[in-house]
Design a protein around this motif. Sequence first.
Motif, PDB file in Angstrom:
ATOM      1  N   ALA A 187       0.007   8.743   3.660  1.00 16.04           N
ATOM      2  CA  ALA A 187       0.495   7.935   4.786  1.00 16.04           C
ATOM      3  C   ALA A 187      -0.616   7.663   5.792  1.00 16.04           C
ATOM      4  O   ALA A 187      -0.713   6.556   6.356  1.00 16.04           O
ATOM      5  N   TRP A 188      -1.467   8.662   6.032  1.00 12.04           N
ATOM      6  CA  TRP A 188      -2.584   8.485   6.966  1.00 12.04           C
ATOM      7  C   TRP A 188      -3.547   7.405   6.470  1.00 12.04           C
ATOM      8  O   TRP A 188      -3.971   6.524   7.225  1.00 12.04           O
ATOM      9  N   ILE A 189      -3.874   7.442   5.178  1.00 13.21           N
ATOM     10  CA  ILE A 189      -4.797   6.451   4.596  1.00 13.21           C
ATOM     11  C   ILE A 189      -4.182   5.048   4.649  1.00 13.21           C
ATOM     12  O   ILE A 189      -4.847   4.066   5.014  1.00 13.21           O
ATOM     13  N   VAL A 190      -2.893   4.952   4.305  1.00 18.07           N
ATOM     14  CA  VAL A 190      -2.228   3.641   4.312  1.00 18.07           C
ATOM     15  C   VAL A 190      -2.206   3.052   5.718  1.00 18.07           C
ATOM     16  O   VAL A 190      -2.540   1.870   5.933  1.00 18.07           O
ATOM     17  N   CYS A 191      -1.831   3.863   6.699  1.00 11.66           N
ATOM     18  CA  CYS A 191      -1.759   3.362   8.075  1.00 11.66           C
ATOM     19  C   CYS A 191      -3.141   3.010   8.628  1.00 11.66           C
ATOM     20  O   CYS A 191      -3.287   2.066   9.418  1.00 11.66           O
ATOM     21  N   ALA A 192      -4.168   3.744   8.233  1.00  8.73           N
ATOM     22  CA  ALA A 192      -5.513   3.498   8.761  1.00  8.73           C
ATOM     23  C   ALA A 192      -6.151   2.256   8.166  1.00  8.73           C
ATOM     24  O   ALA A 192      -7.107   1.708   8.750  1.00  8.73           O
ATOM     25  N   THR A 193      -5.645   1.785   7.019  1.00  7.48           N
ATOM     26  CA  THR A 193      -6.278   0.636   6.351  1.00  7.48           C
ATOM     27  C   THR A 193      -5.399  -0.603   6.352  1.00  7.48           C
ATOM     28  O   THR A 193      -5.782  -1.615   5.770  1.00  7.48           O
ATOM     29  N   THR A 194      -4.232  -0.509   6.972  1.00  6.86           N
ATOM     30  CA  THR A 194      -3.334  -1.671   6.976  1.00  6.86           C
ATOM     31  C   THR A 194      -2.913  -2.014   8.403  1.00  6.86           C
ATOM     32  O   THR A 194      -3.583  -1.653   9.364  1.00  6.86           O
ATOM     33  N   ALA A 195      -1.794  -2.691   8.545  1.00 14.98           N
ATOM     34  CA  ALA A 195      -1.367  -3.261   9.823  1.00 14.98           C
ATOM     35  C   ALA A 195      -1.270  -2.266  10.974  1.00 14.98           C
ATOM     36  O   ALA A 195      -1.669  -2.580  12.098  1.00 14.98           O
ATOM     37  N   ALA A 243       0.831  -1.210   0.000  1.00 13.40           N
ATOM     38  CA  ALA A 243       0.000   0.000   0.000  1.00 13.40           C
ATOM     39  C   ALA A 243       0.862   1.255   0.000  1.00 13.40           C
ATOM     40  O   ALA A 243       0.531   2.261  -0.645  1.00 13.40           O
ATOM     41  N   THR A 244       1.979   1.218   0.704  1.00 16.47           N
ATOM     42  CA  THR A 244       2.882   2.376   0.739  1.00 16.47           C
ATOM     43  C   THR A 244       3.461   2.650  -0.645  1.00 16.47           C
ATOM     44  O   THR A 244       3.524   3.802  -1.093  1.00 16.47           O
ATOM     45  N   VAL A 245       3.891   1.570  -1.315  1.00 13.98           N
ATOM     46  CA  VAL A 245       4.443   1.734  -2.662  1.00 13.98           C
ATOM     47  C   VAL A 245       3.396   2.302  -3.608  1.00 13.98           C
ATOM     48  O   VAL A 245       3.660   3.221  -4.403  1.00 13.98           O
ATOM     49  N   VAL A 246       2.169   1.747  -3.529  1.00 17.47           N
ATOM     50  CA  VAL A 246       1.085   2.241  -4.385  1.00 17.47           C
ATOM     51  C   VAL A 246       0.812   3.714  -4.106  1.00 17.47           C
ATOM     52  O   VAL A 246       0.633   4.526  -5.024  1.00 17.47           O
ATOM     53  N   ALA A 247       0.767   4.097  -2.825  1.00 15.40           N
ATOM     54  CA  ALA A 247       0.491   5.496  -2.461  1.00 15.40           C
ATOM     55  C   ALA A 247       1.577   6.424  -2.981  1.00 15.40           C
ATOM     56  O   ALA A 247       1.295   7.509  -3.509  1.00 15.40           O
ATOM     57  N   VAL A 248       2.834   6.014  -2.850  1.00 18.65           N
ATOM     58  CA  VAL A 248       3.942   6.843  -3.341  1.00 18.65           C
ATOM     59  C   VAL A 248       3.859   7.009  -4.851  1.00 18.65           C
ATOM     60  O   VAL A 248       4.060   8.119  -5.386  1.00 18.65           O
ATOM     61  N   VAL A 249       3.526   5.931  -5.551  1.00 19.52           N
ATOM     62  CA  VAL A 249       3.410   6.015  -7.006  1.00 19.52           C
ATOM     63  C   VAL A 249       2.278   6.944  -7.409  1.00 19.52           C
ATOM     64  O   VAL A 249       2.426   7.796  -8.303  1.00 19.52           O
ATOM     65  N   VAL A 250       1.114   6.811  -6.744  1.00 22.76           N
ATOM     66  CA  VAL A 250      -0.040   7.654  -7.085  1.00 22.76           C
ATOM     67  C   VAL A 250       0.268   9.122  -6.836  1.00 22.76           C
ATOM     68  O   VAL A 250       0.013   9.996  -7.686  1.00 22.76           O
TER      69      VAL A 250
END
Length: 353
Positions: A69-77, A20-27
Motif C-alpha cells: 500500500a505504501w509503494i502504491v500510494c507513493a507512486t500514484t495519485a 496498481a492496487t489490484v496488481v499489488a494485491v495479486v503479487v
Amino acid sequence: MASLAEFALEWTSWIGTLIATVVAVVVVSVIVIGVRFVAGRARGRSAWIADLERRIRVPGMTLAFVIAAWIVCATTAPASLSWWPVLDRLLLIATVLVGAWLLSTLVTFGMERLMQYDSRKDATSPEARRRQTQLTVLNRLAVVLVGVIAVGVVLFSFPEVRAVGTSILASAGVVSIIAGLAAQSTLGNLIAGVQIAFTDAIRVGDVVVIEGEWGRIGEINLSYVVVYIWDERRLILPCTYFTSQPVESWTRRSDKILGTVYMDLDWRVPVDAVREKFMEIIEGSDAWDRRSAGMVVTGSEGGHVTLRFTVSSANSGDQWDLRCLVREKVMIWLQQEHPEALPVTRVMLDRPA
C-alpha cells in the motif's frame, strides 16, 4: 514517445491507483500462497517449517500489504495530494510497528526452538533448568528491546520529537537522576530479573519453600516471579525478593532429597519392632530410592519419646508421598498391634491423709 508519456501519466490518476492496487494485491497474494505451499510440502519432513509459517502468517501478510500500500500510494495519485505527508507518516509508522511484531515473533520462535531442542536432551537436571531459565529471560529481553527500538524509531520520525530528544540529551545528567529516582523500584526489579537468570539463584522448575508455602518456580519474568503452590494457588513475588530474602530450595543441585517423619509415642513403644516394620513399609514402596533409611529415638521429654524416621527419594513429590505412607502405616500398625505404644497422659492423685 507521446504514447509512452500518456501511459506514464495514467499512473498518477485514480484509475492508475486502482490498477496498481489490484496488481499489488495479486503479487502479495501470490507470494503468500507460494510460501504456504512450500511450507505445506515441507511439513512432513520438517514440522518446524509449518510451525514457523503458522506463526508469521498474520504479521507477515500484514507487513506485505502495508508495504505494498505504501509503494502504491507513493507512486500514484495519493502522492500528489496535500494530505500525502500525513498518510506517508502513518504508513511509515505502520511498517515499523508491524515489522517489530514480525521480528518479535521470529525471535520468540527461535528461542522456543532452542528450549525444545535442549529439553529433548535433558529436561530435569539443574543444568537444564538453568538453561531454560536463561533462554526465557533472554527471549523476553529481546522482545522488549525490539519494542523499545520500534517505538523509538516511530517517535524520532517526527522532527518535533527529535528536537525534544536533542534537548533532553543536553540535560541528560538531570534527567537520569530524576528517572532513576522515579523508576527505582521498576529498574531494580528488571536488574534483579536478569541477575536471577544468570546467577543461577533459582530456576524454572525448582522446588522451593517461600513465605511458608511449598511450590515450584513456574515463571521467571523480567520484573516478577510466579511460584506454583501445590494446591494450585499462585504466589507472585517481585524479582527483588529473591535477591534480598532467603529462599529454601529443595532442588539446588539435585532433585534427590531426604525427608523425616516424627512421632511422639509412649515409653512402652517396642523400638526394634517399629524399626523392623518401618523398613518393611519403605521396601514395599516404589517412592524409596534405597539411598538412605533409618529410625532413631531423638527425644525423651514431656512424658513421651520421639521417634524420627528418615527416608530418601528421587524427588520431592515421591518424598512427600513416602512420608505420608510411613506416617499412616506405622500409625495403623501401632493401633492394631501395639496400642500400649500410643501416647497417653498419666495423672497421679494423692490419697487424702
